[in-house]
Each structure stands twice: as C-alpha cells, then as structure tokens.
Design a protein around this motif. Structure first.
Motif, PDB file in Angstrom:
ATOM      1  N   GLY A  43     -16.319  -8.375  -7.413  1.00 50.35           N
ATOM      2  CA  GLY A  43     -17.302  -7.716  -6.556  1.00 50.35           C
ATOM      3  C   GLY A  43     -16.881  -7.700  -5.103  1.00 50.35           C
ATOM      4  N   VAL A  44     -16.331  -8.814  -4.640  1.00 49.65           N
ATOM      5  CA  VAL A  44     -15.860  -8.896  -3.257  1.00 49.65           C
ATOM      6  C   VAL A  44     -14.752  -7.885  -3.000  1.00 49.65           C
ATOM      7  N   THR A  45     -13.911  -7.663  -3.991  1.00 48.85           N
ATOM      8  CA  THR A  45     -12.824  -6.697  -3.847  1.00 48.85           C
ATOM      9  C   THR A  45     -13.269  -5.278  -4.204  1.00 48.85           C
ATOM     10  N   GLU A  46     -14.571  -5.106  -4.403  1.00 49.37           N
ATOM     11  CA  GLU A  46     -15.179  -3.794  -4.649  1.00 49.37           C
ATOM     12  C   GLU A  46     -14.693  -3.148  -5.941  1.00 49.37           C
ATOM     13  N   ILE A  47     -14.445  -3.985  -6.937  1.00 51.49           N
ATOM     14  CA  ILE A  47     -14.083  -3.498  -8.267  1.00 51.49           C
ATOM     15  C   ILE A  47     -15.323  -3.626  -9.155  1.00 51.49           C
ATOM     16  N   ALA A  48     -15.686  -2.549  -9.837  1.00 47.22           N
ATOM     17  CA  ALA A  48     -16.889  -2.554 -10.669  1.00 47.22           C
ATOM     18  C   ALA A  48     -16.800  -3.629 -11.753  1.00 47.22           C
ATOM     19  N   VAL A  49     -17.878  -4.383 -11.916  1.00 43.41           N
ATOM     20  CA  VAL A  49     -17.913  -5.484 -12.880  1.00 43.41           C
ATOM     21  C   VAL A  49     -18.846  -5.136 -14.035  1.00 43.41           C
ATOM     22  N   PRO A  50     -18.318  -4.857 -15.222  1.00 40.91           N
ATOM     23  CA  PRO A  50     -19.174  -4.662 -16.397  1.00 40.91           C
ATOM     24  C   PRO A  50     -19.629  -6.015 -16.941  1.00 40.91           C
ATOM     25  N   TRP A  51     -20.748  -6.503 -16.445  1.00 40.22           N
ATOM     26  CA  TRP A  51     -21.203  -7.857 -16.733  1.00 40.22           C
ATOM     27  C   TRP A  51     -21.293  -8.136 -18.234  1.00 40.22           C
ATOM     28  N   GLU A  52     -21.838  -7.187 -18.987  1.00 41.92           N
ATOM     29  CA  GLU A  52     -22.016  -7.426 -20.421  1.00 41.92           C
ATOM     30  C   GLU A  52     -20.677  -7.680 -21.107  1.00 41.92           C
ATOM     31  N   THR A  53     -19.669  -6.881 -20.759  1.00 36.14           N
ATOM     32  CA  THR A  53     -18.349  -7.049 -21.361  1.00 36.14           C
ATOM     33  C   THR A  53     -17.715  -8.364 -20.921  1.00 36.14           C
ATOM     34  N   ALA A  69       0.802  -1.227   0.000  1.00 37.42           N
ATOM     35  CA  ALA A  69       0.000   0.000   0.000  1.00 37.42           C
ATOM     36  C   ALA A  69       0.838   1.283   0.000  1.00 37.42           C
ATOM     37  N   PRO A  70       1.945   1.349   0.752  1.00 36.03           N
ATOM     38  CA  PRO A  70       2.739   2.585   0.728  1.00 36.03           C
ATOM     39  C   PRO A  70       3.442   2.838  -0.612  1.00 36.03           C
ATOM     40  N   LEU A  71       3.538   1.795  -1.456  1.00 34.81           N
ATOM     41  CA  LEU A  71       4.296   1.908  -2.699  1.00 34.81           C
ATOM     42  C   LEU A  71       3.423   2.100  -3.933  1.00 34.81           C
ATOM     43  N   ILE A  72       2.126   1.815  -3.814  1.00 37.95           N
ATOM     44  CA  ILE A  72       1.228   1.799  -4.970  1.00 37.95           C
ATOM     45  C   ILE A  72       0.040   2.721  -4.718  1.00 37.95           C
ATOM     46  N   GLU A  73      -0.329   3.510  -5.715  1.00 34.39           N
ATOM     47  CA  GLU A  73      -1.534   4.327  -5.612  1.00 34.39           C
ATOM     48  C   GLU A  73      -2.763   3.419  -5.545  1.00 34.39           C
ATOM     49  N   PRO A  74      -3.795   3.772  -4.763  1.00 36.22           N
ATOM     50  CA  PRO A  74      -4.972   2.906  -4.596  1.00 36.22           C
ATOM     51  C   PRO A  74      -5.643   2.512  -5.905  1.00 36.22           C
ATOM     52  N   GLU A  75      -5.759   3.462  -6.849  1.00 40.12           N
ATOM     53  CA  GLU A  75      -6.414   3.116  -8.119  1.00 40.12           C
ATOM     54  C   GLU A  75      -5.581   2.125  -8.921  1.00 40.12           C
ATOM     55  N   ASP A  76      -4.253   2.237  -8.845  1.00 37.42           N
ATOM     56  CA  ASP A  76      -3.393   1.264  -9.524  1.00 37.42           C
ATOM     57  C   ASP A  76      -3.474  -0.099  -8.832  1.00 37.42           C
ATOM     58  N   ALA A  77      -3.520  -0.091  -7.508  1.00 37.44           N
ATOM     59  CA  ALA A  77      -3.617  -1.341  -6.752  1.00 37.44           C
ATOM     60  C   ALA A  77      -4.866  -2.114  -7.146  1.00 37.44           C
ATOM     61  N   ALA A  78      -5.984  -1.418  -7.306  1.00 33.51           N
ATOM     62  CA  ALA A  78      -7.246  -2.075  -7.700  1.00 33.51           C
ATOM     63  C   ALA A  78      -7.106  -2.738  -9.065  1.00 33.51           C
ATOM     64  N   GLN A  79      -6.403  -2.087  -9.977  1.00 29.51           N
ATOM     65  CA  GLN A  79      -6.200  -2.648 -11.301  1.00 29.51           C
ATOM     66  C   GLN A  79      -5.331  -3.907 -11.247  1.00 29.51           C
TER      67      GLN A  79
END
Length: 346
Positions: free
Chosen positions: A177-187, A112-122
C-alpha cells in the motif's frame, strides 16, 4: 542442547541449488518456446486466483519444512534469549522495510531509465514479498555448516513461523500500500492460510502422529527431496511463461539481483554485529544472523503467483531471489566460520 530431528547436513541438491535452478530456467525457456500450449494449459488451471498446479508444487516445498517445526522446544529459550530477540527484531522490524526501501530506491529511481513503470511496480512487489518472509528450512543447513546450536535454531524458526501466521499478510499489505501497489486482500489472506497456516498445522499433526524423534527425522528425510523437486518444477513453469521477456531483456535478472544482494549482506551485518555487541555465543550468533539474511522464498514465490499471476514480474523477482540465495549464504557461512574466535564460546 541437541536435537535429533534437525535435518542432515547440506546434501547434493542443497549444495548445488543454484545450478539446479539455472538448469530449470533453461528448461523453462525451452518449454515456453517448444510447447506454449502446455504452458497456457497450466496457467489456466486457476481457482480463486490460486493456480492449482503451482499450489501442489508449493505444498511439496513447504510441508517438509513444517514437519521440522517443534514448539515444544520453546521452553528452553529463556536461558539464552539474546539470539531470539535479535532474530525477531531483524526479521520483523527491520528486514521487510529495508527491502521495500531498496526496491523503491532502485526501481523507481536508479533503474527508472531502464525499466518500464508497470514492470518496476511488479519487481518492487516481488522484492517486498521476499523481504517479509524469513527463512524456514534452509537455515537448518546454514546452522549446521557453522556448527550452530540445532535446538536453538529450531526454536528460532518455530517462533518465526508462528509470528508469520499473524504478521506476514499485514506487513505485505502495508508495504504494498505504501508503494501504491493495489492489494487484493482476499487473495493475500487466502495465500497466507494456504501456504503458511495449513502446512504448519499439517506439520504439527504429523509430528504428533509420529511421536518418536527418530521417526520424525526419518520421515523428514524421506520427503525432503520433494521440496527441491517442487521448487525446480515451479521455477521451470515460471520461466516458461517469462521466456519471451527474459530473452528480450536478459539484463532484468541482474537488475533484480542487485537490491537483493545489498539487502542480504546488509541484514547479515546488522544481525551479526548485534550478536557480537551483545556477546552472544557463536553457536547462537551465526544462525540468528543467517535466519534474517535468508528468505522463505517458497512462500514468496507462491504468494507472488497468487497475487499477480504466473507470468508477472513479481513472480520473476521472487525466483531471482532463489537464484542468488545459495551462493550468497555460502559466502556468509564462510565468513561466520572465519570469525568464530571473536565470539564467546558459551
């Protein structure tokens, strides 16, 4: 049991896959700096979140593998079900969830101290995609290097591919979903159909049309190089888009590789240990452990691009999985061969 349609032993491209991937990375970084207009043109070629250039390359990777899938061999599995049971439990009840756990542990906490939160989610999303896609093609190579039962390996891969048609999208959606990352179901569903269902159908129709095992083997050998070419081209495109980020933060590659390495060796220990405890013959035990350890990285790369984009951290994470896989798997093949005498011969 024998199978004349199984791929030939590891060739030049497979043996040095990590080298080719490394060269593709360098080429991608150069292209991204020398010809950014070309890269932008490729990135813009999208329809319904599917990049058309990458879609062609992924099909070049996946279709040759699917030609090797033969559901007719499943009838032989009843005589020795232990290896298949281990593979299915590890691949679908353990591996996706341990990969998700490690991804969250490292990128939400340890790194966490080394990675930006948005990058970590990716990066977490990319690792989840890797964990939910068990190996389809390279496992035949690992099986042959351990003198595994070729027909049994073919059955294991065939059953896994069939399950993947129905289980891949729901497992990925649940874990994202559990990790709170948006899921584009159709894609996600479209990607599963495009990169799993349709290539599998095409492979089965090809086998039916060719009929003869020798013709199938010859055809598979003739199109096999396209799989590696598609992979290398895809990696070059990905790194041409990611070049600026990588040059600024080269440690990112190492950080992504760490949970992948822990997952790979951990899953092998679980599967190989279970096979040893159940007194499974080595010719079945080794391939069944290696299937779970290896990844269907072609599918993971394709879906990461479809869901999150060519220049996403998720796509980068899946490519790092490609980079580390071959040396890891060769080390496990060597270990399996050294411990062969500890397993029953039949």
């Amino acid at each position: 049991m024998t199978d004349t349609t199984a791929p030939s032993p590891m060739g030049l491209f497979e043996r040095w896959l990590s080298l080719w991937i490394g060269l593709a990375i360098i080429a991608g970084l150069i292209i991204g700096n020398v010809a950014p207009g070309l890269v932008e043109l490729i990135a813009a070629a999208e329809v319904y979140s599917i990049n058309l250039v990458v879609a062609v390359l992924i099909w070049a990777m996946v279709y040759p593998m699917m030609v090797g899938v033969d559901f007719a061999a499943v009838k032989d599995i009843a005589r020795q079900p232990k290896g298949l049971v281990i593979t299915l439990i590890v691949n679908w009840l353990i591996k996706p969830f341990t990969m998700a756990f490690l991804a969250v542990l490292f990128f939400d906490y340890i790194f966490a101290p080394l990675i930006e939160p948005e990058d970590a989610a990716q990066y977490i999303a990319g690792l989840i995609l890797l964990g939910a896609a068990p190996c389809t093609a390279m496992v035949f190579v690992w099986s042959q290097l351990t003198r595994g039962d070729e027909t049994y390996t073919l059955v294991q891969v065939s059953v896994n591919d069939l399950i993947m048609v129905f289980a891949f999208a729901p497992i990925v959606a649940f874990l994202l979903g559990v990790t709170e990352i948006a899921v584009p179901w159709e894609t996600l569903l479209l990607s599963t159909i495009l990169y799993v269902v349709l290539p599998l159908i095409a492979g089965l129709l090809t086998r039916r049309n060719l009929k003869s095992p020798q013709k199938i083997a010859d055809f598979s050998a003739s199109i096999k190089p396209w799989s590696v070419i598609g992979l290398i081209a895809t990696v070059a495109i990905l790194f041409s888009l990611q070049g600026e980020v990588i040059l600024e933060r080269p440690q990112t590659i190492l950080l992504i590789a760490i949970p992948i390495l822990i997952q790979s060796y951990g899953i092998f220990i679980i599967a190989y240990g279970a096979a040893f405890a159940l007194k499974t013959p080595h010719r079945i035990a080794a391939p069944c452990a290696l299937i779970g350890t290896s990844n269907f990285f072609e599918l993971a790369v394709a879906v990461a691009i479809s869901l999150f984009g060519l220049n996403s951290g998720a796509a980068l994470a899946t490519v790092v999985g490609v980079l580390v896989e071959v040396p890891v798997m060769l080390s496990l093949v060597a270990f399996a061969n050294r411990t062969k005498q500890r397993f029953p011969a039949s």
